[in-house]
Write a protein that holds these residues in place. Sequence first.
Motif, PDB file in Angstrom:
ATOM      1  N   ALA A 107      31.726  48.824 -28.440  1.00 39.85           N
ATOM      2  CA  ALA A 107      32.642  48.277 -29.439  1.00 39.85           C
ATOM      3  C   ALA A 107      32.826  46.772 -29.276  1.00 39.85           C
ATOM      4  O   ALA A 107      33.140  46.066 -30.243  1.00 39.85           O
ATOM      5  CB  ALA A 107      33.997  48.987 -29.336  1.00 39.85           C
ATOM      6  N   ALA A 108      32.624  46.288 -28.049  1.00 43.28           N
ATOM      7  CA  ALA A 108      32.770  44.853 -27.774  1.00 43.28           C
ATOM      8  C   ALA A 108      31.456  44.109 -27.864  1.00 43.28           C
ATOM      9  O   ALA A 108      31.384  42.924 -27.493  1.00 43.28           O
ATOM     10  CB  ALA A 108      33.385  44.663 -26.382  1.00 43.28           C
ATOM     11  N   GLY A 109      30.391  44.788 -28.327  1.00 45.24           N
ATOM     12  CA  GLY A 109      29.119  44.107 -28.517  1.00 45.24           C
ATOM     13  C   GLY A 109      28.034  44.480 -27.537  1.00 45.24           C
ATOM     14  O   GLY A 109      26.958  43.886 -27.540  1.00 45.24           O
ATOM     15  N   GLY A 110      28.300  45.465 -26.674  1.00 43.34           N
ATOM     16  CA  GLY A 110      27.272  45.922 -25.749  1.00 43.34           C
ATOM     17  C   GLY A 110      27.344  45.227 -24.409  1.00 43.34           C
ATOM     18  O   GLY A 110      28.354  44.622 -24.043  1.00 43.34           O
ATOM     19  N   GLY A 111      26.251  45.313 -23.666  1.00 42.98           N
ATOM     20  CA  GLY A 111      26.212  44.707 -22.345  1.00 42.98           C
ATOM     21  C   GLY A 111      26.045  45.747 -21.251  1.00 42.98           C
ATOM     22  O   GLY A 111      25.958  46.954 -21.516  1.00 42.98           O
ATOM     23  N   VAL A 112      26.004  45.265 -20.033  1.00 41.77           N
ATOM     24  CA  VAL A 112      25.790  46.105 -18.861  1.00 41.77           C
ATOM     25  C   VAL A 112      26.978  45.967 -17.919  1.00 41.77           C
ATOM     26  O   VAL A 112      27.427  44.848 -17.635  1.00 41.77           O
ATOM     27  CB  VAL A 112      24.491  45.699 -18.131  1.00 41.77           C
ATOM     28  N   ALA A 113      27.482  47.105 -17.430  1.00 41.11           N
ATOM     29  CA  ALA A 113      28.545  47.116 -16.428  1.00 41.11           C
ATOM     30  C   ALA A 113      27.975  47.607 -15.107  1.00 41.11           C
ATOM     31  O   ALA A 113      27.153  48.523 -15.081  1.00 41.11           O
ATOM     32  CB  ALA A 113      29.691  48.023 -16.871  1.00 41.11           C
ATOM     33  N   ILE A 114      28.391  46.983 -14.031  1.00 35.35           N
ATOM     34  CA  ILE A 114      27.990  47.437 -12.701  1.00 35.35           C
ATOM     35  C   ILE A 114      29.236  47.687 -11.858  1.00 35.35           C
ATOM     36  O   ILE A 114      30.187  46.905 -11.872  1.00 35.35           O
ATOM     37  CB  ILE A 114      27.042  46.435 -12.002  1.00 35.35           C
ATOM     38  N   VAL A 115      29.216  48.813 -11.137  1.00 33.56           N
ATOM     39  CA  VAL A 115      30.359  49.207 -10.302  1.00 33.56           C
ATOM     40  C   VAL A 115      29.808  49.665  -8.953  1.00 33.56           C
ATOM     41  O   VAL A 115      29.242  50.757  -8.841  1.00 33.56           O
ATOM     42  CB  VAL A 115      31.168  50.347 -10.947  1.00 33.56           C
ATOM     43  N   PRO A 175      23.425  41.205 -23.723  1.00 33.21           N
ATOM     44  CA  PRO A 175      24.322  40.118 -24.143  1.00 33.21           C
ATOM     45  C   PRO A 175      25.358  39.733 -23.090  1.00 33.21           C
ATOM     46  O   PRO A 175      25.810  38.582 -23.063  1.00 33.21           O
ATOM     47  CB  PRO A 175      25.005  40.699 -25.390  1.00 33.21           C
ATOM     48  N   SER A 176      25.756  40.675 -22.239  1.00 30.34           N
ATOM     49  CA  SER A 176      26.851  40.366 -21.313  1.00 30.34           C
ATOM     50  C   SER A 176      26.741  41.242 -20.077  1.00 30.34           C
ATOM     51  O   SER A 176      26.134  42.316 -20.087  1.00 30.34           O
ATOM     52  CB  SER A 176      28.205  40.560 -21.991  1.00 30.34           C
ATOM     53  N   LEU A 177      27.370  40.764 -19.016  1.00 30.06           N
ATOM     54  CA  LEU A 177      27.438  41.494 -17.747  1.00 30.06           C
ATOM     55  C   LEU A 177      28.908  41.700 -17.403  1.00 30.06           C
ATOM     56  O   LEU A 177      29.697  40.740 -17.406  1.00 30.06           O
ATOM     57  CB  LEU A 177      26.742  40.703 -16.643  1.00 30.06           C
ATOM     58  N   HIS A 178      29.279  42.937 -17.119  1.00 28.26           N
ATOM     59  CA  HIS A 178      30.673  43.287 -16.829  1.00 28.26           C
ATOM     60  C   HIS A 178      30.760  43.807 -15.403  1.00 28.26           C
ATOM     61  O   HIS A 178      30.082  44.784 -15.049  1.00 28.26           O
ATOM     62  CB  HIS A 178      31.159  44.373 -17.795  1.00 28.26           C
ATOM     63  N   TYR A 179      31.595  43.166 -14.589  1.00 29.19           N
ATOM     64  CA  TYR A 179      31.833  43.668 -13.235  1.00 29.19           C
ATOM     65  C   TYR A 179      33.121  43.050 -12.702  1.00 29.19           C
ATOM     66  O   TYR A 179      33.783  42.275 -13.404  1.00 29.19           O
ATOM     67  CB  TYR A 179      30.627  43.394 -12.333  1.00 29.19           C
ATOM     68  N   ALA A 180      33.485  43.422 -11.481  1.00 30.63           N
ATOM     69  CA  ALA A 180      34.745  42.934 -10.899  1.00 30.63           C
ATOM     70  C   ALA A 180      34.548  41.507 -10.407  1.00 30.63           C
ATOM     71  O   ALA A 180      34.209  41.268  -9.240  1.00 30.63           O
ATOM     72  CB  ALA A 180      35.185  43.854  -9.759  1.00 30.63           C
ATOM     73  N   LEU A 181      34.759  40.553 -11.300  1.00 32.34           N
ATOM     74  CA  LEU A 181      34.472  39.155 -11.008  1.00 32.34           C
ATOM     75  C   LEU A 181      35.280  38.667  -9.812  1.00 32.34           C
ATOM     76  O   LEU A 181      36.498  38.864  -9.733  1.00 32.34           O
ATOM     77  CB  LEU A 181      34.809  38.281 -12.221  1.00 32.34           C
TER      78      LEU A 181
END
Length: 470
Positions: A27-35, A134-140
């Motif tokens: 919903a926010a445009g995609g991307g990859v999350a790593i945990v 488009p984006s990378l999501h993680y605990a910055l």
Amino acid sequence: MNQPNEPTLAIDVYRKRRERVLAALRAAGGGVAIVPTAPEVLRNRDADYPYRHDSYFYYLTGFTEPEALLVLDASAASGEPASILFCRAKNVERETWEGFRFGPEGAREAFGLDAAFPVDEIDSQMPLILADKPSLHYALGTSAALDRQVRGWLDGVRARARSGVAAPQAAIDLLPLLDEMRLIKDAHELAIMRRAGEISALAHRRAMAACHPGIREYELEAELLYTFRKYGAQGPAYGSIVAAGANACVLHYPAGNAIARDGDLILIDAACELDGYASDITRTFPASGRFTPAQRELYDIVLAAQQAAIDATRAGATFDDPHNAAVRVLSQGLLDTGIVDRAVYASVDDVIAERAYAPFYMHRTGHWIGMDVHDCGDYRERGAPRDAQGALPARTLQPSMVLTVEPGLYIRPSENVPERYWNIGIRIEDDAVVTEDGCELLTRGVPVKADEIEALMQEAQAAAGKTRDA
């Protein structure tokens, strides 16, 4: 390596959580999350601390082995894996020493993932996964080691720039999304937390029953730890506080070797962790089995404050409401007992306005609880208008949030305080699930009223006396 009691049964729970994260990212445009999960930590020489997985990672996987990382690819094309696990490979030699490993294929099947790779391949696979996303999501910024690893993966993507491959253009903190999910407990979580509360209550009952003048704090701690393990919990959710006498006025006092003496109160703040979820209970009781008049007077004030806070805990109230209700009762009690000078403070409103209660009650009345004993989640309404002092409004409570309710009084010796109250420390704490019209207490399997505590202890002491006489 111990695995949770029911990984197969819970497979849909973890899959649905991953799907919620993927849907939010799409919903926010995609991307990859790593945990990633937590690293193993060396205690000393060749001995590690007992391993405990990362809560965020476990929330999305149910997987408890170290050296693992979850990838959620919200930009994966149809037919490509969206949920990917990196974990340790099967290794017969290491399993001889350390126990069973799922391995990538076993983990993929057992935990409902789309794909899995050996963790040794992570540095070669991650640049491929991150390419053109488009984006990378993680605990910055939460782990320097992870930040270095991410920079290496991004460098691997940028090295292919001449062939038209692009690195993610944005790095976004993943934790606010996961915090909001974890703050509202689902039925699976609440069932585990109820059982954790039951086990912890049994431990407190056992400690009360075992207590007598002459016992040491560490002996009472041993009763707690025995009960946690006996009933299936993996261990304590936090370092157990077992404080005799004046030690109860030290908020985070660890169980030591002090002797409980006749006339002392014992404050125990201890609870178990079960299948990744914490409980949190505090009870205060007399070593002899009977409160003194001064102890009973203050105990009843704290208990009334807790009840006022419980009554204020419901959907639609704010997180501050239970605290404010408790502070009012405690402040009135401090006035009534003369611990706060009635010649200086004319009313309970004056005590509250001037924070005259703070030397005797210096902490908040509760905190979120869940996978972590001080669980994640905002206590203020993020993005709401600020008040005249620049503060955000307190969080509105919603059904299935879980918080502690734990008022207390801690009276250190002071020439301004009547001597009969000196060195009395009292805290009463329970875990509460917010409901539409109130709250459900998860930890009332252990007595909380003074008369009930005395009855339990005297019954246990009488039984112990008969055993010695036989």
